[in-house]
Design a protein around this motif. Structure first.
Motif, PDB file in Angstrom:
ATOM      1  N   LEU A 168       1.080  -1.237  -0.390  1.00  0.00           N
ATOM      2  CA  LEU A 168       0.049   0.039  -0.603  1.00  0.00           C
ATOM      3  C   LEU A 168       0.549   1.493  -0.039  1.00  0.00           C
ATOM      4  O   LEU A 168       1.780   1.084   0.496  1.00  0.00           O
ATOM      5  CB  LEU A 168      -0.698   0.213   1.337  1.00  0.00           C
ATOM      6  CG  LEU A 168      -1.168  -0.997   1.015  1.00  0.00           C
ATOM      7  CD1 LEU A 168      -2.354  -1.307   3.134  1.00  0.00           C
ATOM      8  CD2 LEU A 168      -2.356  -1.474  -0.075  1.00  0.00           C
ATOM      9  N   THR A 169       0.801   2.620  -0.677  1.00  0.00           N
ATOM     10  CA  THR A 169       1.009   3.096  -1.296  1.00  0.00           C
ATOM     11  C   THR A 169       0.741   4.526  -0.621  1.00  0.00           C
ATOM     12  O   THR A 169      -0.554   4.644  -1.104  1.00  0.00           O
ATOM     13  CB  THR A 169       2.437   3.443  -1.820  1.00  0.00           C
ATOM     14  OG1 THR A 169       3.068   4.574  -2.196  1.00  0.00           O
ATOM     15  CG2 THR A 169       1.798   2.925  -3.698  1.00  0.00           C
ATOM     16  N   ASN A 170       1.121   5.693  -0.200  1.00  0.00           N
ATOM     17  CA  ASN A 170       0.220   7.253  -0.220  1.00  0.00           C
ATOM     18  C   ASN A 170       0.715   8.023  -1.757  1.00  0.00           C
ATOM     19  O   ASN A 170       0.737   8.732  -2.346  1.00  0.00           O
ATOM     20  CB  ASN A 170       0.233   8.145   0.688  1.00  0.00           C
ATOM     21  CG  ASN A 170       2.293   8.226   0.994  1.00  0.00           C
ATOM     22  OD1 ASN A 170       3.242   7.907  -0.098  1.00  0.00           O
ATOM     23  ND2 ASN A 170       2.551   9.489   1.205  1.00  0.00           N
ATOM     24  N   ASP A 171       1.682   7.509  -2.604  1.00  0.00           N
ATOM     25  CA  ASP A 171       1.546   7.684  -3.720  1.00  0.00           C
ATOM     26  C   ASP A 171       1.798   7.114  -5.402  1.00  0.00           C
ATOM     27  O   ASP A 171       2.135   6.080  -4.932  1.00  0.00           O
ATOM     28  CB  ASP A 171       3.828   8.530  -3.624  1.00  0.00           C
ATOM     29  CG  ASP A 171       4.465   8.839  -4.326  1.00  0.00           C
ATOM     30  OD1 ASP A 171       3.541   8.455  -6.209  1.00  0.00           O
ATOM     31  OD2 ASP A 171       4.852   9.440  -4.658  1.00  0.00           O
ATOM     32  N   GLY A 172       1.086   8.345  -5.882  1.00  0.00           N
ATOM     33  CA  GLY A 172       0.388   7.335  -7.185  1.00  0.00           C
ATOM     34  C   GLY A 172       1.526   7.319  -7.614  1.00  0.00           C
ATOM     35  O   GLY A 172       1.715   5.687  -8.925  1.00  0.00           O
ATOM     36  N   GLU A 173       2.985   7.997  -8.057  1.00  0.00           N
ATOM     37  CA  GLU A 173       4.088   7.819  -9.235  1.00  0.00           C
ATOM     38  C   GLU A 173       4.639   6.240  -8.599  1.00  0.00           C
ATOM     39  O   GLU A 173       4.630   5.586  -9.414  1.00  0.00           O
ATOM     40  CB  GLU A 173       5.153   8.408  -8.893  1.00  0.00           C
ATOM     41  CG  GLU A 173       3.994   9.573 -10.268  1.00  0.00           C
ATOM     42  CD  GLU A 173       4.008   9.399 -11.414  1.00  0.00           C
ATOM     43  OE1 GLU A 173       5.068   8.770 -12.239  1.00  0.00           O
ATOM     44  OE2 GLU A 173       2.676   9.196 -12.097  1.00  0.00           O
ATOM     45  N   LEU A 174       4.605   6.314  -7.570  1.00  0.00           N
ATOM     46  CA  LEU A 174       5.441   4.759  -6.736  1.00  0.00           C
ATOM     47  C   LEU A 174       4.076   3.467  -7.596  1.00  0.00           C
ATOM     48  O   LEU A 174       4.857   2.714  -7.779  1.00  0.00           O
ATOM     49  CB  LEU A 174       4.960   5.039  -5.170  1.00  0.00           C
ATOM     50  CG  LEU A 174       6.158   3.987  -4.504  1.00  0.00           C
ATOM     51  CD1 LEU A 174       7.483   3.690  -5.075  1.00  0.00           C
ATOM     52  CD2 LEU A 174       6.430   3.506  -3.226  1.00  0.00           C
ATOM     53  N   LYS A 175       3.154   4.153  -6.897  1.00  0.00           N
ATOM     54  CA  LYS A 175       1.742   2.704  -7.135  1.00  0.00           C
ATOM     55  C   LYS A 175       2.639   2.795  -8.389  1.00  0.00           C
ATOM     56  O   LYS A 175       2.242   1.283  -9.074  1.00  0.00           O
ATOM     57  CB  LYS A 175       0.719   3.325  -7.083  1.00  0.00           C
ATOM     58  CG  LYS A 175      -0.274   1.921  -7.777  1.00  0.00           C
ATOM     59  CD  LYS A 175      -1.882   2.493  -7.369  1.00  0.00           C
ATOM     60  CE  LYS A 175      -2.719   2.177  -7.909  1.00  0.00           C
ATOM     61  NZ  LYS A 175      -2.872   0.777  -7.608  1.00  0.00           N
ATOM     62  N   ARG A 176       2.000   3.386  -9.682  1.00  0.00           N
ATOM     63  CA  ARG A 176       2.559   3.280 -11.016  1.00  0.00           C
ATOM     64  C   ARG A 176       3.721   2.644 -11.359  1.00  0.00           C
ATOM     65  O   ARG A 176       3.869   1.656 -12.396  1.00  0.00           O
ATOM     66  CB  ARG A 176       2.080   4.252 -12.014  1.00  0.00           C
ATOM     67  CG  ARG A 176       2.778   4.080 -13.286  1.00  0.00           C
ATOM     68  CD  ARG A 176       2.078   5.442 -13.653  1.00  0.00           C
ATOM     69  NE  ARG A 176       2.356   5.130 -15.252  1.00  0.00           N
ATOM     70  CZ  ARG A 176       3.470   5.055 -15.895  1.00  0.00           C
ATOM     71  NH1 ARG A 176       4.932   5.764 -15.162  1.00  0.00           N
ATOM     72  NH2 ARG A 176       3.039   5.035 -17.581  1.00  0.00           N
ATOM     73  N   GLN A 177       5.049   2.999 -10.449  1.00  0.00           N
ATOM     74  CA  GLN A 177       6.467   2.500 -10.789  1.00  0.00           C
ATOM     75  C   GLN A 177       6.521   1.067 -10.139  1.00  0.00           C
ATOM     76  O   GLN A 177       6.974  -0.083 -11.233  1.00  0.00           O
ATOM     77  CB  GLN A 177       6.879   3.308 -10.421  1.00  0.00           C
ATOM     78  CG  GLN A 177       8.756   2.904 -10.223  1.00  0.00           C
ATOM     79  CD  GLN A 177       9.484   3.957  -9.291  1.00  0.00           C
ATOM     80  OE1 GLN A 177       9.335   4.667  -8.506  1.00  0.00           O
ATOM     81  NE2 GLN A 177      11.167   4.086  -9.912  1.00  0.00           N
ATOM     82  N   LEU A 178       5.672   0.044  -9.232  1.00  0.00           N
ATOM     83  CA  LEU A 178       5.981  -0.826  -8.843  1.00  0.00           C
ATOM     84  C   LEU A 178       5.144  -1.943  -9.858  1.00  0.00           C
ATOM     85  O   LEU A 178       5.274  -3.037  -9.473  1.00  0.00           O
ATOM     86  CB  LEU A 178       5.487  -0.812  -7.372  1.00  0.00           C
ATOM     87  CG  LEU A 178       6.495  -0.298  -6.787  1.00  0.00           C
ATOM     88  CD1 LEU A 178       5.305  -0.682  -5.182  1.00  0.00           C
ATOM     89  CD2 LEU A 178       7.828  -1.223  -6.364  1.00  0.00           C
TER      90      LEU A 178
END
Length: 290
Positions: free
Chosen positions: A154-164
């Motif tokens: 789970l993340t609070n960051d949309g760019e990190l989500k997309r990167q993963l």
């Protein structure tokens, strides 16, 4: 006495070295410096900025723009291609957007029998019913279906989500499956070449037969795509009926010390070091002037 083998699983391999954390480096001025923050200069698409601020994923933001829920200085936006330097004056459902917070990542052991969704029209339980109070707004990295359990990031960051989630970053997902039926190691090894099922192409899967128990077997699988119900569909294609499916790791992050419903935050330094290892698509080189 409580068994040392958790969740009735076969012994699990670690996905990386474990040991004492090295002492923080001392700076000459005796101050501690956190990891550097990557910055991007110049205007960016509003969908990217809002995803970075943790409002929603880029796809969801595009849908919200189409629904007229996002405005700039009071004017409703009509295209996600709008370029902005920052989110000053941007509102979502009439509320100003807060500046993006530092990227954070949590490990959550998703129990079987809940959805990876914010809500369900049928009233079934979701992961948000199991998360503790006090968390910031978090988004799941990928999904686990209703009856699949195990590690969910789970993340609070949309760019990190997309990167993963991007296949191009090649983050390996590890699973264990308990299945009914007969399968050979040779059949499982053939999955390394990929397989096409009903017109859907699945990429390389590293699969190994761990053990057999009567008519059931445990299979360990590693893959980088994570398409919808990929493991279940591939094993069904081999004539197996999956009775339990657990995601045990996502990249270097494991669920080793978590029980169903438990959550733990990844330390900032560990997250920063991991992001430095991610593959990124090769940038296009500018044309050479003659």
């Amino acid at each position: 006495m409580r068994s040392s083998r958790k969740n009735n699983l076969p012994p699990q391999r670690t996905t990386g070295p474990r040991g004492p954390r090295p002492a923080p480096r001392r700076e000459e001025n005796n101050t501690r410096r956190g990891p550097p923050v990557a910055r991007e200069d110049g205007p960016q698409r509003i969908a990217k900025l809002l995803a970075r601020a943790g409002v929603a994923s880029r796809r969801d933001i595009e849908r919200m723009i189409a629904e007229g829920r996002i405005a700039l200085d009071g004017d409703v936006l009509t295209t996600p291609a709008t370029l902005l330097e920052n989110l000053r004056g941007v509102t979502v459902d009439g509320k100003p957007v807060a500046p993006p917070a530092a990227a954070r990542l949590w490990r959550f052991y998703k129990p079987a029998g809940c959805l990876t969704a914010a809500r369900d029209p049928a009233g079934r339980p979701t992961i948000y019913d199991r998360l503790p109070a006090g968390l910031p707004r978090v988004m799941p990295v990928g999904r686990l279906d209703f009856m699949t359990e195990g590690l969910l990031l789970l993340t609070n960051d949309g760019e990190l989500k997309r990167q993963l989630e991007l296949p191009s970053t090649a983050v390996v997902r590890h699973y264990r499956a308990r299945a009914f039926g007969e399968v050979s190691q040779a059949q499982l090894e053939a999955l390394s070449e990929g397989v096409e099922i009903e017109g859907m192409r699945y990429g390389s899967i590293d699969a190994n037969l761990e053990r057999r128990t009567g008519s059931n077997c445990w299979i360990e699988l590693s893959l980088t795509e994570g398409k919808n119900r990929e493991v279940r569909r591939v094993l069904a294609h081999l004539g197996l009926q999956v009775s339990r499916l657990i995601r045990t790791a996502y990249g270097p992050f494991t669920m080793m010390d978590l029980d169903p419903g438990d959550i733990g935050e990844v330390q900032r330094e560990d997250l920063f070091r991991f992001r430095q290892t991610l593959k990124t698509p090769a940038a296009k080189k500018p044309p050479v002037e003659k």
